[in-house]
Design a protein around this motif. Structure first.
Motif, mmCIF file in Angstrom:
data_model
loop_
_atom_site.group_PDB
_atom_site.id
_atom_site.type_symbol
_atom_site.label_atom_id
_atom_site.label_comp_id
_atom_site.label_asym_id
_atom_site.label_seq_id
_atom_site.Cartn_x
_atom_site.Cartn_y
_atom_site.Cartn_z
ATOM 1 N N ASP A 7 0.811 -1.218 0.000
ATOM 2 C CA ASP A 7 0.000 0.000 0.000
ATOM 3 C C ASP A 7 0.846 1.271 0.000
ATOM 4 O O ASP A 7 0.327 2.354 0.171
ATOM 5 C CB ASP A 7 -0.888 0.012 1.253
ATOM 6 C CG ASP A 7 -2.316 -0.405 0.918
ATOM 7 O OD1 ASP A 7 -2.674 -0.314 -0.267
ATOM 8 O OD2 ASP A 7 -3.029 -0.802 1.834
ATOM 9 N N GLN A 8 2.142 1.124 -0.193
ATOM 10 C CA GLN A 8 2.997 2.306 -0.031
ATOM 11 C C GLN A 8 3.296 2.971 -1.374
ATOM 12 O O GLN A 8 4.318 2.723 -2.001
ATOM 13 C CB GLN A 8 4.265 1.922 0.738
ATOM 14 C CG GLN A 8 3.902 1.542 2.178
ATOM 15 C CD GLN A 8 5.099 1.203 3.031
ATOM 16 O OE1 GLN A 8 6.209 1.044 2.544
ATOM 17 N NE2 GLN A 8 4.880 1.094 4.342
ATOM 18 N N HIS A 9 2.347 3.810 -1.791
ATOM 19 C CA HIS A 9 2.541 4.634 -2.982
ATOM 20 C C HIS A 9 2.617 6.069 -2.479
ATOM 21 O O HIS A 9 1.598 6.665 -2.135
ATOM 22 C CB HIS A 9 1.384 4.458 -3.973
ATOM 23 C CG HIS A 9 1.210 3.032 -4.397
ATOM 24 N ND1 HIS A 9 2.096 2.396 -5.245
ATOM 25 C CD2 HIS A 9 0.278 2.109 -4.065
ATOM 26 C CE1 HIS A 9 1.704 1.146 -5.423
ATOM 27 N NE2 HIS A 9 0.612 0.953 -4.719
ATOM 28 N N PHE A 10 3.821 6.599 -2.415
ATOM 29 C CA PHE A 10 4.002 7.912 -1.806
ATOM 30 C C PHE A 10 3.718 9.013 -2.827
ATOM 31 O O PHE A 10 4.192 8.953 -3.969
ATOM 32 C CB PHE A 10 5.419 8.022 -1.236
ATOM 33 C CG PHE A 10 5.688 6.972 -0.198
ATOM 34 C CD1 PHE A 10 5.063 7.025 1.043
ATOM 35 C CD2 PHE A 10 6.529 5.903 -0.469
ATOM 36 C CE1 PHE A 10 5.278 6.037 1.998
ATOM 37 C CE2 PHE A 10 6.753 4.915 0.470
ATOM 38 C CZ PHE A 10 6.126 4.978 1.701
ATOM 39 N N LEU A 11 2.976 10.005 -2.396
ATOM 40 C CA LEU A 11 2.624 11.107 -3.283
ATOM 41 C C LEU A 11 3.803 12.076 -3.317
ATOM 42 O O LEU A 11 4.169 12.655 -2.284
ATOM 43 C CB LEU A 11 1.363 11.794 -2.734
ATOM 44 C CG LEU A 11 0.786 12.930 -3.554
ATOM 45 C CD1 LEU A 11 0.420 12.482 -4.961
ATOM 46 C CD2 LEU A 11 -0.460 13.487 -2.859
ATOM 47 N N GLY A 36 -2.401 6.748 7.358
ATOM 48 C CA GLY A 36 -1.345 6.287 6.459
ATOM 49 C C GLY A 36 -0.450 7.448 6.069
ATOM 50 O O GLY A 36 -0.380 7.858 4.911
ATOM 51 N N GLY A 38 2.759 7.722 6.034
ATOM 52 C CA GLY A 38 4.008 7.427 5.318
ATOM 53 C C GLY A 38 5.182 8.112 5.984
ATOM 54 O O GLY A 38 5.325 8.108 7.213
ATOM 55 N N ASN A 41 5.269 13.421 3.857
ATOM 56 C CA ASN A 41 5.291 14.469 2.825
ATOM 57 C C ASN A 41 4.006 15.297 2.824
ATOM 58 O O ASN A 41 4.057 16.525 2.668
ATOM 59 C CB ASN A 41 5.590 13.877 1.441
ATOM 60 C CG ASN A 41 4.840 12.582 1.189
ATOM 61 O OD1 ASN A 41 4.234 12.045 2.113
ATOM 62 N ND2 ASN A 41 4.884 12.076 -0.009
ATOM 63 N N GLU A 57 0.026 5.602 11.333
ATOM 64 C CA GLU A 57 0.877 4.906 10.354
ATOM 65 C C GLU A 57 1.228 3.530 10.906
ATOM 66 O O GLU A 57 1.680 3.408 12.044
ATOM 67 C CB GLU A 57 2.133 5.736 10.072
ATOM 68 C CG GLU A 57 3.179 5.074 9.200
ATOM 69 C CD GLU A 57 2.665 4.561 7.849
ATOM 70 O OE1 GLU A 57 2.117 5.332 7.048
ATOM 71 O OE2 GLU A 57 2.809 3.334 7.612
ATOM 72 N N ASP A 78 -2.484 -0.009 13.122
ATOM 73 C CA ASP A 78 -3.412 -0.250 12.027
ATOM 74 C C ASP A 78 -4.657 0.623 12.236
ATOM 75 O O ASP A 78 -5.334 0.496 13.262
ATOM 76 C CB ASP A 78 -3.774 -1.745 12.052
ATOM 77 C CG ASP A 78 -4.719 -2.142 10.937
ATOM 78 O OD1 ASP A 78 -5.387 -1.267 10.352
ATOM 79 O OD2 ASP A 78 -4.800 -3.348 10.665
ATOM 80 N N ALA A 79 -4.949 1.473 11.263
ATOM 81 C CA ALA A 79 -6.083 2.405 11.403
ATOM 82 C C ALA A 79 -7.406 1.662 11.608
ATOM 83 O O ALA A 79 -8.338 2.211 12.202
ATOM 84 C CB ALA A 79 -6.178 3.286 10.162
ATOM 85 N N ASN A 93 -3.902 10.485 1.919
ATOM 86 C CA ASN A 93 -3.689 9.659 0.745
ATOM 87 C C ASN A 93 -3.821 8.234 1.276
ATOM 88 O O ASN A 93 -2.875 7.677 1.808
ATOM 89 C CB ASN A 93 -2.292 9.967 0.195
ATOM 90 C CG ASN A 93 -1.877 9.034 -0.913
ATOM 91 O OD1 ASN A 93 -2.702 8.378 -1.524
ATOM 92 N ND2 ASN A 93 -0.578 8.967 -1.147
HETATM 93 N N1 SAM Z 1 0.670 9.764 3.163
HETATM 94 C C1 SAM Z 1 1.787 9.227 2.409
HETATM 95 C C2 SAM Z 1 1.828 9.909 1.064
HETATM 96 O O1 SAM Z 1 0.872 10.583 0.719
HETATM 97 O O2 SAM Z 1 2.809 9.752 0.362
HETATM 98 C C3 SAM Z 1 1.701 7.715 2.252
HETATM 99 C C4 SAM Z 1 0.481 7.207 1.544
HETATM 100 S S1 SAM Z 1 0.555 5.497 1.138
HETATM 101 C C5 SAM Z 1 -0.678 5.391 -0.139
HETATM 102 C C6 SAM Z 1 -0.322 4.723 2.423
HETATM 103 C C7 SAM Z 1 0.384 4.627 3.768
HETATM 104 O O3 SAM Z 1 -0.491 3.950 4.663
HETATM 105 C C8 SAM Z 1 1.683 3.835 3.792
HETATM 106 O O4 SAM Z 1 2.658 4.591 4.458
HETATM 107 C C9 SAM Z 1 1.367 2.548 4.566
HETATM 108 O O5 SAM Z 1 2.445 2.089 5.359
HETATM 109 C C10 SAM Z 1 0.232 3.019 5.453
HETATM 110 N N2 SAM Z 1 -0.751 1.974 5.813
HETATM 111 C C11 SAM Z 1 -1.126 0.880 5.099
HETATM 112 N N3 SAM Z 1 -2.099 0.216 5.734
HETATM 113 C C12 SAM Z 1 -2.348 0.905 6.873
HETATM 114 C C13 SAM Z 1 -3.251 0.720 7.948
HETATM 115 N N4 SAM Z 1 -4.097 -0.326 7.977
HETATM 116 N N5 SAM Z 1 -3.255 1.628 8.969
HETATM 117 C C14 SAM Z 1 -2.400 2.685 8.940
HETATM 118 N N6 SAM Z 1 -1.524 2.916 7.949
HETATM 119 C C15 SAM Z 1 -1.495 2.044 6.923
#
Ligand code: SAM
Length: 252
Positions: A7-11, A36, A38, A41, A57, A78-79, A93
């Motif tokens: 799930d780690q697609h950083f914006l 999430g 990350g 950013n 996170e 975990d959210a 994001n």
């Molecule tokens: N906010 C950052 C950005 O915009 O670049 C990161 C976004 S990335 C799409 C999603 C983030 O959510 C990742 O850092 C991942 O580790 C975290 N993540 C994934 N599942 C999660 C969960 N169940 N609860 C909390 N964070 C989670």
């Protein structure tokens, strides 16, 4: 690779990051929830404008990098397993694998506005209206609880690593239900049944789901025939709510 890395697609696009923050219309009285976060950013931009940011996170390594901000409270976890603390805006994001459950979990809370990034296709289903190919259970369930609007489509290359598909920023403003329904849980089950066979007439979809709905086949006789001869995708949420109310009375 850990389960959540997917799930780690950083914006990384600065313009998009800036616009997400602008859509939030932040001031020093705002407490923003970010799910999430990350490596921060987006958090950084939110923290500059809001009074406080609460960043959840799951990845401990990423979470530790978030301690660099004064007005950011970091929750490592975990959210989906946390009770959300008080917030009035949610800007994120989102991790796409929890788009649906996290949205409905958010909507159980009281807040003013959400600015949330989803997969584009998911966002189209959230905002869809009757008669469109994307209209279905998600559209009805979300719009029952909030006003939703796509603010912009975000191309894959705005992210590192780029996801497979485009994304979209959605504004979500919670609102009281726009129509009444006797039993919301039954209504949502009814909607699931109605859209389980989108290409069929509503009466067949209901008949095939009679056991799931806890009704007898006879209950169908109580519904207006002209209505159940249509396909669910052509019927408005208000009309579906009326049909659901009639069937709820017929539950065995
Ligand atoms: N906010 C950052 C950005 O915009 O670049 C990161 C976004 S990335 C799409 C999603 C983030 O959510 C990742 O850092 C991942 O580790 C975290 N993540 C994934 N599942 C999660 C969960 N169940 N609860 C909390 N964070 C989670």
């Amino acid at each position: 690779m850990k389960w959540y890395k997917k799930d780690q697609h950083f914006l990384i696009d600065e313009h998009v990051l800036g616009r997400i923050t602008e859509y939030g219309n932040l001031n020093s009285l705002d407490t923003v929830l970010e799910i999430g976060a990350g490596f921060g950013n987006l958090t950084e931009k939110l923290a500059r404008k809001a009074g406080k940011v609460i960043a959840i996170e799951v990845d401990p390594e990423l979470a530790s990098s978030l301690n660099r901000f004064d007005n950011v409270e970091v929750i490592v976890g975990d959210a989906m397993k946390q009770d959300f603390p008080h917030f009035n805006k949610v800007i994120s994001n989102l991790p796409y694998s929890i788009s649906s459950p996290v949205t409905f979990k958010l909507l159980e809370n009281k807040f003013d506005m959400g600015i949330l990034m989803y997969q584009h296709e998911f966002a189209e289903r959230m905002v869809a209206i009757p008669g469109s190919k994307d209209y279905g259970r998600l559209s009805i369930a979300v719009q029952y609880r909030a006003n939703v609007e796509i603010m912009e489509v975000v191309p894959r290359l705005a992210f590192s690593a780029p996801p497979q598909v485009n994304s979209a920023i959605v504004r979500l403003v919670p609102q009281p239900p726009p129509y009444e329904v006797n039993d919301v849980d039954f209504f949502m089950k009814f909607v699931t049944a109605a859209f389980s066979q989108r290409r069929k007439k509503l009466k067949n979809a209901i008949l095939n789901n009679a056991a799931f709905l806890g009704i007898s086949d006879k209950a169908l006789e109580k519904l207006p025939p002209d209505m159940i001869d249509r396909r669910a995708e052509t019927i408005s949420p208000e009309e579906l709510a009326k049909l659901s109310d009639i069937l709820f009375e017929e539950k065995i």
